[in-house]
Design an enzyme around this catalytic site. Structure first.
Site, PDB file in Angstrom:
ATOM      1  CD  GLU A 259       3.071   0.310  10.752  1.00  0.00           C
ATOM      2  OE1 GLU A 259       2.879   0.569   9.480  1.00  0.00           O
ATOM      3  OE2 GLU A 259       3.850   0.163  11.367  1.00  0.00           O
ATOM      4  CB  THR A 301       8.032   1.172  11.361  1.00  0.00           C
ATOM      5  OG1 THR A 301       6.709   1.363  10.657  1.00  0.00           O
ATOM      6  CG2 THR A 301       7.788   0.877  12.896  1.00  0.00           C
ATOM      7  CG  HIS A 414       2.187  -2.883   7.957  1.00  0.00           C
ATOM      8  ND1 HIS A 414       2.301  -3.115   6.748  1.00  0.00           N
ATOM      9  CD2 HIS A 414       3.516  -2.774   8.515  1.00  0.00           C
ATOM     10  CE1 HIS A 414       3.538  -2.797   6.521  1.00  0.00           C
ATOM     11  NE2 HIS A 414       4.191  -2.445   7.156  1.00  0.00           N
ATOM     12  CG  ASP A 474       4.635   4.221  12.232  1.00  0.00           C
ATOM     13  OD1 ASP A 474       3.759   4.633  11.977  1.00  0.00           O
ATOM     14  OD2 ASP A 474       4.993   3.032  12.055  1.00  0.00           O
ATOM     15  CG  HIS A 475       5.232   5.370   8.804  1.00  0.00           C
ATOM     16  ND1 HIS A 475       3.935   4.827   8.002  1.00  0.00           N
ATOM     17  CD2 HIS A 475       5.612   4.318   9.240  1.00  0.00           C
ATOM     18  CE1 HIS A 475       3.858   3.578   7.901  1.00  0.00           C
ATOM     19  NE2 HIS A 475       4.947   3.169   8.877  1.00  0.00           N
TER      20      HIS A 475
END
Length: 626
Positions: A259, A301, A414, A474-475
């Site tokens: 994450e 995600t 997160h 993921d991002h």
């Protein structure tokens, strides 16, 4: 002189009779222009479509009588103000424009309520001050004696004003369609589209496209178009080499999607301490792809999963996981199942989040372990801590029949990254303490520690001797509204859009048994390339993918969902329609080869949307099995 006085009197009456419309036109135009300046300071021709669209909305009020007209204008003022305010917040967070798909998936964006406060600015009150001030003014204005003209006259005036505004809108949209063919239909570059046609027109177009897409999807796609797409993908399936082909055959595959793991933290120190010491250590023992871009859209995600598991691009609006769970996919899990592998997805969060419980079935995973399959004994951030998740997952891996394919998604890092403190390994953040980027560095430092312990345990248990391990981010971690703090960390001054795009990379590594094949691969790459790379290692069927096998490619073009792309030497920033030379960092003119690469990116995105909207993978696989 009497004629002049009479004319002044008439103009005064017209002004007083229409003061509400004039005020609405001015204040809404200012709000819309202010928003456009936020999202696109590069373009100066946005005022025409904004003014035209406000004229269209204002014209409708002419149909109403005085009191109802005031009511209509006041309601529209409130509605547009809320929309522009929401658009501003979303842009600061994601550097993108809200769409119907985004709204549909708002509940899937995670618990970010605490981060909303950081997006707010005092200047946002500007969008609502007039609404409050207007209340007493409206009561006074209603008492002014005004001429209530007949409906016939009002209708004629309405048509005249409406067509003036509509003509301006039509001209702007027509010009954009000539400049960027297909953009108004695919909406692949929402910011550029919005900057050219204004916020009101953008949202109207979004509604139209959402409706028309649903209707068009009911119609079968022409067979000629299907064949064109299939042939395009078949050309991508032609092998380019045999480097490490079958190197993973018979071995386990362990994939970990981390994450918000962004590349800028790799190898970086803060006040003398490494932010990701464990990842740094494992990257040195692995094949490290240091030029790897995330390619997600609104699905964040879930889009990263979709890209990596299917080698398809995400949806232009909304999340593919929410929109296409009924589709057939030729996913990694499906291919590993055909090889006799046990396939499992693991994530210590709610099984329905991002519609995973449905989508993992569509992607053919044998099993899905979610929150209900874990003991929630320690929570960090959104849910189960990465420490507990990794410890419990290790025990699960030991029970699986080999060979297996496990796909894991972490959670603790997160946004807003403010719940990982106090675990005995906090960084000395100095001036960044308490800031979002400071919290992030501390949060990813925590996740790095847990990931490091997990990988070390896999090694100690002997699991890595018969496994290939893939780890990637993921991002993005740092949203656009915090860009300056990211530039500060990187020592970037006078930042350009290229600087921002260069920072939108995530680390990706492939670890082989006994630390074999370690090194650095700097080929430009993206998440869509992971599946074909894995397919080469494990001799999987890799039909109908947009990605490339990174182990055998010598060149690659990374296409992003907003139609930006890079070939490693040049970066095309779609939302400013600008080409940059990556090495010098300077803007460069377009060339015929760059135009061809731009067309290919648009073609891929268009083909991808046809595949998703018409479930073409199902048709392709059916035809292959005839």
């Amino acid at each position: 002189m009497n004629h002049i006085k009479f004319l002044k009197l008439i103009l005064k009456k017209i002004f007083i009779n229409n003061l509400d419309i004039i005020y609405f036109f001015i204040i809404i135009s200012i709000k819309e222009i202010n928003y456009n300046k936020l999202i696109s300071p590069y373009f100066l021709n946005y005022k025409i479509p904004i003014i035209s669209s406000v004229i269209v909305i204002s014209s409708i009020s002419i149909l109403f009588k005085n009191k109802n007209r005031i009511r209509y204008l006041y309601i529209m003022d409130i509605l547009i103000s809320i929309i522009v305010f929401a658009d501003s917040l979303y842009y600061r967070y994601a550097k993108d424009a809200i769409s119907i798909g985004t709204i549909k998936n708002a509940t899937m964006l995670g618990s970010v309520s605490s981060s909303v406060e950081t997006l707010l600015k005092f200047s946002d009150a500007f969008y609502f001050i007039d609404i409050v001030v207007l209340i007493p003014v409206l009561f006074l204005y209603k008492k002014i004696s005004r001429v209530d003209t007949s409906f016939y006259i009002r209708f004629i005036v309405f048509l005249t004003v409406f067509f003036i505004g509509a003509a301006g809108d039509a001209l702007c949209i027509h010009n954009l369609d000539i400049e960027q063919p297909g953009l108004i239909h695919t909406m692949s570059n929402k910011i550029y589209l919005l900057s050219k046609i204004g916020n009101i027109n953008y949202h109207m177009l979004d509604c139209y496209n959402e409706t028309s897409t649903k209707l068009s999807n009911l119609k079968p796609i022409p067979s000629a178009t299907q064949n064109e797409i299939k042939q395009y993908l078949n050309k991508k399936d032609i092998p380019t080499g045999t480097m490490l082909k079958g190197a993973g055959q018979g071995k386990n595959l362990i994939v970990i999607q981390v994450e918000a793991l962004q590349q800028f933290v790799i190898g970086k120190k803060i006040n003398g301490a490494e932010i990701t010491p464990n990842l740094n250590r494992w990257l040195a023992k692995s094949l490290y792809f240091n030029n790897y871009y995330y390619q997600v859209a609104a699905g964040n995600t879930s889009d990263a999963e979709f890209l990596s598991l299917n080698s398809l691009y995400p949806a232009p609006t909304g999340a593919a996981y929410e929109l296409y769970p009924g589709n057939t996919f030729n996913s990694t899990a499906k291919q590993f199942n055909s090889k006799g592998y046990f396939t499992v997805a693991l994530n210590g969060y709610e099984d329905g989040f991002w519609n995973r419980n449905v989508m993992y079935k569509a992607e053919d995973f044998s099993n899905y372990c979610s929150e209900k399959d874990y003991n929630i004994d320690e929570q960090v951030g959104l849910g189960l801590s990465d420490k507990s998740f990794f410890n419990q997952t290790l025990e699960k891996l030991k029970t699986y029949k080999q060979p297996y394919y496990s796909f894991m998604i972490t959670l603790s890092s997160h946004i807003p990254y403010d719940d990982q403190k106090g675990y005995g390994n906090d960084l000395n953040l100095g001036k960044y303490k308490g800031s979002l980027i400071g919290n992030y560095m501390n949060g990813i430092h925590y996740t790095d520690a847990q990931l490091g312990m997990f990988l070390d345990k896999l090694d100690k248990e002997g699991i890595l001797k018969n496994s290939i391990l893939v780890v990637y981010g993921d991002h993005f971690a740092i949203p656009k509204y915090e860009a300056q703090s990211l530039y500060d960390i990187e020592g970037i001054k006078n930042a350009t859009d290229l600087d921002w795009e260069n920072l939108q990379k995530v680390p990706m590594m492939i670890h082989f048994p006994y630390d074999a094949n370690k090194g650095i691969n700097s080929l430009p790459a993206g998440q869509v390339d992971l599946y074909p790379t894995i397919a080469n290692l494990f001799n999987l069927n890799k039909k109908y993918m947009f990605g490339k096998d990174l182990l055998n490619a010598t060149t690659n073009i990374v296409s992003l969902r907003d139609s930006s792309f890079t070939n490693g030497n040049v970066f095309y920033v779609a939302y400013t329609d600008t080409y940059y030379d990556i090495k010098s960092g300077k803007q460069i003119p377009s060339t015929s080869s760059l135009v061809d690469e731009k067309k290919d990116t648009l073609k891929q995105l268009e083909y991808n949307d046809d595949i998703l909207n018409h479930n073409l993978i199902k048709n392709f696989l059916y035809e292959d099995n005839k």
